[in-house]
Scaffold this motif. Structure first.
Motif, short mmCIF file in Angstrom:
data_model
loop_
_atom_site.label_atom_id
_atom_site.label_comp_id
_atom_site.label_asym_id
_atom_site.label_seq_id
_atom_site.Cartn_x
_atom_site.Cartn_y
_atom_site.Cartn_z
N GLY A 237 0.77 -1.22 0.00
CA GLY A 237 0.00 0.00 0.00
C GLY A 237 0.80 1.28 0.00
O GLY A 237 0.23 2.37 0.04
N VAL A 238 2.13 1.19 -0.07
CA VAL A 238 2.99 2.38 -0.03
C VAL A 238 3.79 2.44 -1.32
O VAL A 238 4.52 1.50 -1.67
N LYS A 239 3.65 3.59 -2.02
CA LYS A 239 4.42 3.78 -3.24
C LYS A 239 5.63 4.65 -2.92
O LYS A 239 5.49 5.77 -2.42
N LYS A 240 6.81 4.13 -3.21
CA LYS A 240 8.05 4.85 -2.93
C LYS A 240 9.20 4.13 -3.62
O LYS A 240 9.03 3.03 -4.16
N HIS A 241 10.38 4.74 -3.56
CA HIS A 241 11.59 4.10 -4.09
C HIS A 241 12.15 3.13 -3.05
O HIS A 241 12.31 3.47 -1.88
N ARG A 242 12.42 1.93 -3.52
CA ARG A 242 13.11 0.91 -2.74
C ARG A 242 14.26 0.37 -3.57
O ARG A 242 14.28 0.52 -4.79
N ILE A 243 15.20 -0.29 -2.92
CA ILE A 243 16.33 -0.88 -3.64
C ILE A 243 16.02 -2.35 -3.93
O ILE A 243 15.66 -3.11 -3.02
N TYR A 244 16.16 -2.73 -5.19
CA TYR A 244 15.99 -4.11 -5.63
C TYR A 244 17.33 -4.62 -6.17
O TYR A 244 18.22 -3.84 -6.46
N TYR A 245 17.44 -5.95 -6.26
CA TYR A 245 18.66 -6.51 -6.85
C TYR A 245 18.32 -7.67 -7.75
O TYR A 245 17.25 -8.28 -7.68
N THR A 246 19.26 -7.96 -8.65
CA THR A 246 19.21 -9.15 -9.48
C THR A 246 20.63 -9.67 -9.61
O THR A 246 21.59 -8.99 -9.23
#
Length: 478
Positions: A179-188
């Protein structure tokens, strides 16, 4: 069977020994990269026409920097948005392969920050090289497309993970989760920067606090208690430590005691000083527009060890969010051999109106006396953008802009990476048509035409008489 099994066992043991030897050799080749002798910074410079491209700078001491390629971009993106920001330099452990990965974003084309964050590119731009100076064409790498509702893929970084022998690529994506829209860090993960695993959430701050601009540095001797340290923009510049890239991270602190917060700076960029356990954390002072500043530390285990310094110089261009690679002597030699020579600054004097010089004015090109500011009449005659033995004429106060003909008229324009532009901005410098001690400039793609002035405006014309020969003759002056 009793005689076959020992043979199979011996064969398997030999294969295992071969792979073990290869792994050890790879590690030893990585160690053989040292000693490092210099530093290479990849960065962009801002939102002007050529500002969101790949620029390079060099330093011998890590604090005082010289722009390479005369301050002009060294690589142009011709894919995606045709602009790049936040470049990261990546070296393989063996030192035999390099990549640049960057945000696929060009604000200069009129994109709003809201559109860029919510409806932007979900791919990264990737270049690849075997020697750090000859680079592949750019390609797009979709890293965030599988994240539900992903709006972008910003500020990418990559680090080799010795635990798995591949690379962890990580970046910020704006998306809704819980329910929260924001920048997060993802990885691959990737082995070749061509194919990747599915994206995984990497860093998520509590509540509505977003996070962006994370960069990890390795401390080989674990000074401060950890093998890896990362700095992130999350309202502060937060420093954390861990003993593996994807392990548990511990918050060490931030830089607020130095008066430095995420509202003032962004783009944390680590650099380990050559030959000693000392680090610089470079921070982009975006709110004041002053570019990078360093804070120094000899123990990353406590942010209280960080100190500001005024003993640094970033050269002629404004450095924006990038990364720094420590260079071996061989790498440094190749880089400086390719981009390190500084081409002299010249003015281009008219032969038959010797009080007048070629200048740009509102991106039109003419000859004028008493040019003010004088930088509008200063150029570098550099190796041609296409064709051996040719030249191109680059502006000094607009790096990456060149004199080019367009419908036989001349303009000062940014290199857009196309073959047409390169041909239009390339000339052969020949003996002057009116005086062999001066110069004339023959068009590369229209060899029957030369640069000449007509009513004080620069044109590309065939030259058929004495007046034309005089108009097409110039002298390079200091």
């Amino acid at each position: 069977m009793s005689r076959v099994l020992p043979r199979v066992g011996a064969l398997l043991a030999a294969v295992a020994l071969l792979f073990t030897s290869w792994s050890v050799a790879t590690d030893r080749r990585a160690e053989a990269l040292e000693p490092f002798t210099g530093y290479l910074m990849a960065h962009f410079i801002g939102e002007q026409a050529t500002g969101e491209q790949i620029y390079l700078a060099h330093s011998r001491d890590g604090l005082h920097w010289t722009d390479l390629n005369n301050g002009a971009p060294v690589l142009l993106s011709t894919v995606g948005t045709r602009g790049v920001r936040d470049p990261a330099l990546v070296r393989s452990p063996a030192g035999d392969r390099y990549w640049i990965i960057a945000t696929d974003l060009r604000i200069a084309n009129g994109t709003s920050w809201s559109d860029a964050a919510n409806n932007g590119s979900r791919s990264l731009v990737v270049w690849e090289s075997a020697d750090l100076v000859n680079w592949s064409a750019p390609r797009l790498l979709d890293v965030a497309g599988a994240i539900p509702g992903a709006g972008d893929a910003w500020a990418p970084e990559a680090i080799h993970d010795p635990a798995t022998g591949d690379y962890v690529v990580y970046w910020a994506t704006n998306a809704t989760l819980n329910g929260v829209k924001k920048h997060r860090i993802y990885y691959t993960r990737t082995k070749d920067f061509r194919t990747t695993t599915a994206p995984v959430l990497y860093i998520d701050r509590a509540g509505t606090q977003g996070i962006i601009d994370t960069q990890i540095v390795e401390s080989p001797t674990s000074v401060g208690g950890y093998r890896y340290y990362r700095a992130s923009g999350d309202g502060q510049i937060t420093v954390e430590g861990a003993n593996s890239v994807l392990g548990a991270w511990t918050r060490i602190g931030d830089l607020s005691h130095l008066g430095i917060t995420g509202s003032q700076v962004e783009g944390p960029m680590w650099m380990r000083f050559n030959g000693r356990d000392q680090w610089a954390l470079w921070l982009d002072q975006y709110s004041s527009g002053r570019g990078y500043m360093p804070v120094l530390s000899t123990n990353l285990g406590s942010t209280r060890n960080f100190q500001t310094t005024t003993d640094y110089n970033l050269g002629g261009t404004r450095k924006r969010h990038g990364s720094i690679l420590n260079l071996t002597s061989a790498e440094e030699g190749r880089v400086l051999g390719k981009w390190g020579a500084t081409t002299p600054v010249n003015r281009i004097q008219s032969y038959n109106f010797q009080d007048r010089y070629v200048r740009h004015a509102d991106f039109d090109v003419r000859i004028d006396p008493n040019v003010s500011p004088v930088q509008d009449s200063q150029f570098r005659v550099v190796p041609g953008l296409v064709g051996s033995g040719t030249v191109s004429i680059q502006s000094t106060n607009y790096p990456g802009y060149y004199l080019r003909h367009y419908n036989y008229d001349f303009v000062l324009a940014a290199d857009d990476g196309t073959a047409t532009f390169k041909a239009d901005a390339t000339f052969r410098q020949v003996a002057g048509l009116a005086s062999s001690s001066w110069s004339s400039f023959q068009s590369y793609n229209h060899p029957d035409r030369y640069i000449r002035h007509y009513s004080y405006l620069l044109r590309l014309d065939p030259i058929t008489d004495a007046a034309g020969r005089a108009d097409a003759t110039f002298r390079l002056t200091g």
